[in-house]
Design a protein around this motif. Structure first.
Motif, PDB file in Angstrom:
ATOM      1  N   LYS A 129       7.528  62.182 -23.629  1.00 37.53           N
ATOM      2  CA  LYS A 129       7.234  60.832 -23.154  1.00 37.53           C
ATOM      3  C   LYS A 129       8.277  60.300 -22.177  1.00 37.53           C
ATOM      4  CE  LYS A 129       4.652  59.302 -27.261  1.00 37.53           C
ATOM      5  NZ  LYS A 129       4.582  58.275 -28.344  1.00 37.53           N
ATOM      6  N   THR A 330       9.727  55.074 -30.014  1.00 41.55           N
ATOM      7  CA  THR A 330       9.161  53.903 -29.345  1.00 41.55           C
ATOM      8  C   THR A 330       9.444  52.640 -30.137  1.00 41.55           C
ATOM      9  OG1 THR A 330       7.400  55.213 -28.327  1.00 41.55           O
ATOM     10  CG2 THR A 330       7.006  52.853 -28.538  1.00 41.55           C
ATOM     11  N   GLU A 348       5.892  53.436 -21.802  1.00 43.45           N
ATOM     12  CA  GLU A 348       5.350  52.549 -22.833  1.00 43.45           C
ATOM     13  C   GLU A 348       6.314  51.420 -23.169  1.00 43.45           C
ATOM     14  OE1 GLU A 348       3.493  52.872 -27.389  1.00 43.45           O
ATOM     15  OE2 GLU A 348       4.240  54.662 -26.355  1.00 43.45           O
ATOM     16  N   ASP A 351       6.938  48.960 -20.147  1.00 44.75           N
ATOM     17  CA  ASP A 351       5.877  47.953 -20.039  1.00 44.75           C
ATOM     18  C   ASP A 351       6.116  46.802 -21.012  1.00 44.75           C
ATOM     19  OD1 ASP A 351       4.665  49.500 -18.109  1.00 44.75           O
ATOM     20  OD2 ASP A 351       3.143  50.344 -19.463  1.00 44.75           O
TER      21      ASP A 351
END
Length: 415
Positions: A129, A330, A348, A351
């Motif tokens: 990621k 995350t 992710e 954002d």
């Protein structure tokens, strides 16, 4: 790798120029004690460069939570950033490496080439990621060593009041020509143009790199026409009075203090000054450093990697991987990167940061265009190249040599 070969690599690495300092960090100095525990003790050691965070901090509590989740206790030691690389090399020589190491990204390749760190192939750490340009700072010879916990970089702060008085529309500033025109207008209006750090240290190279890369230059060819154009830009700014002579001695802190006076149109500085910008009460904006012909120039990445050092007891890697995955998940990155004033390494979480704080948008854009100083497989070659680069900048800006001659000398010395 056999132990004697690894020992030779460690000794050689300890003698290299490990002094690639973090230039993009607001971390304060501190010290800590060393020591690791045996594999069966249930205690895992973590070393980090955040001595400003004590055991009551959110960072320390996160470490403990990740330890609890992995079923172990955490023994944390914080070092000053400038000490951590050498402490790690020494610990590896003594067979006393920590289980998890959080380290400044330019140091990763030095430790990797010394055989200190495990690869993500070895430790099974998932980096899928992570933005590839950020992950590249922790790669060497086709292998990846760890994962970034966050990143910071450089951009241009601008003073809206000064630009208004100078009749400059910030939307018109898109490339070097339009930026220079804005500096000219600021000077004509009785204000000052731009301040930055060109000091003769890694900090000077760090600040020059966006212009160097923004010209299309490469660190393997310091004397290219593109490199000369970048140094000539800075030289012309000084000659025309758009930038002050103080840049020759400015650190990023002192150049920020000049901008905070309220007289400058622009300042090149980093995410770590956001809190200071708020305190200064300036009506400011942020613009990614433009490339010579437009677009965002690649700025160097600051920030740390979470890595897993090599251990004699390889059974420890499984738990170390769990700890590292927890720290960079995350769920945890948002809070950690907010604390560190970092942009997250994954889209992710980026954002989420912009949604919570829209003023971070230009910083996210700058980080997406950023580049690791040791990328392009430079590894341990970078410190020597960087030293010659900052010497060339100093030589040209002081008038000792022309930009072309300064960079020609730099390339010869780097080779």
């Amino acid at each position: 790798m056999n132990s004697s070969a690894r020992q030779r690599r460690l000794t050689a690495a300890a003698l290299t120029a490990l002094a690639v300092t973090v230039t993009a960090s607001a971390c304060s100095s501190g010290s800590g004690s060393t020591g690791t525990e045996s594999a069966g003790s249930g205690t895992y050691t973590v070393w980090d460069p955040y001595p400003q965070f004590d055991k009551t901090s959110a960072w320390a509590k996160l470490l403990d939570r990740c330890g609890t989740k992995a079923g172990v206790k955490i023994k944390r030691t914080a070092f000053d950033t400038s000490d951590l690389g050498n402490k790690t090399l020494l610990a590896a020589q003594q067979g006393n490496s920590p289980d998890v190491l959080v380290v400044d990204n330019p140091v990763v390749s030095t430790l990797a080439e010394a055989g200190v760190l495990t690869t993500t192939d070895d430790n099974k750490l998932d980096t899928s990621k992570v933005d590839p340009n950020l992950l590249a700072a922790g790669q060497s010879r086709g292998k990846t060593y760890g994962t970034p916990i966050g990143a910071n970089t450089l951009a241009l702060y601008y003073n809206k009041k000064v630009l208004k008085q100078a009749g400059v529309d910030i939307a018109s500033v898109k490339d070097w020509k339009s930026l220079t025109a804005a500096l000219q207008k600021a000077k004509k209006a009785g204000k000052k143009g731009i301040t930055f750090s060109a000091i003769g240290t890694e900090e000077g190279s760090f600040q020059f790199l966006p212009w160097f890369w923004g010209a299309g230059a490469e660190l393997t060819e310091l004397d290219s026409a593109q490199a000369v154009s970048a140094l000539s830009l800075w030289k012309d700014w000084l000659k025309n009075g758009y930038a002050p002579d103080s840049v020759l001695n400015n650190t990023q802190t002192t150049s920020w203090q000049e901008f905070a006076s309220g007289d400058y149109a622009f300042a090149e500085n980093g995410t770590w000054q956001l809190a200071n910008a708020e305190k200064a009460g300036l009506d400011y904006g942020v613009l990614p450093v433009p490339g010579t012909g437009g677009g965002s120039a690649a700025a160097p990445t600051g920030g740390e990697f979470v890595t897993i050092p090599a251990q004699k007891d390889t059974a420890r890697y499984s738990t170390s991987q769990k700890l590292t995955a927890c720290l960079t998940s995350t769920a945890n990155l948002y809070d950690t990167d907010t604390t560190l004033s970092y942009v997250a390494p994954t889209g992710e979480v980026q954002d989420k940061q912009v949604a919570a704080k829209p003023e971070l948008k230009p910083w996210v854009e700058a980080v997406k265009a950023a580049k690791g100083r040791t990328s392009d497989d430079l590894g341990t070659k970078y410190p020597k190249i960087s030293e010659q680069l900052w010497k060339a900048v100093q030589s040209a800006l002081s008038g000792a040599k022309s930009p072309k001659d300064a960079l020609t000398s730099a390339q010869a010395a780097a080779e």
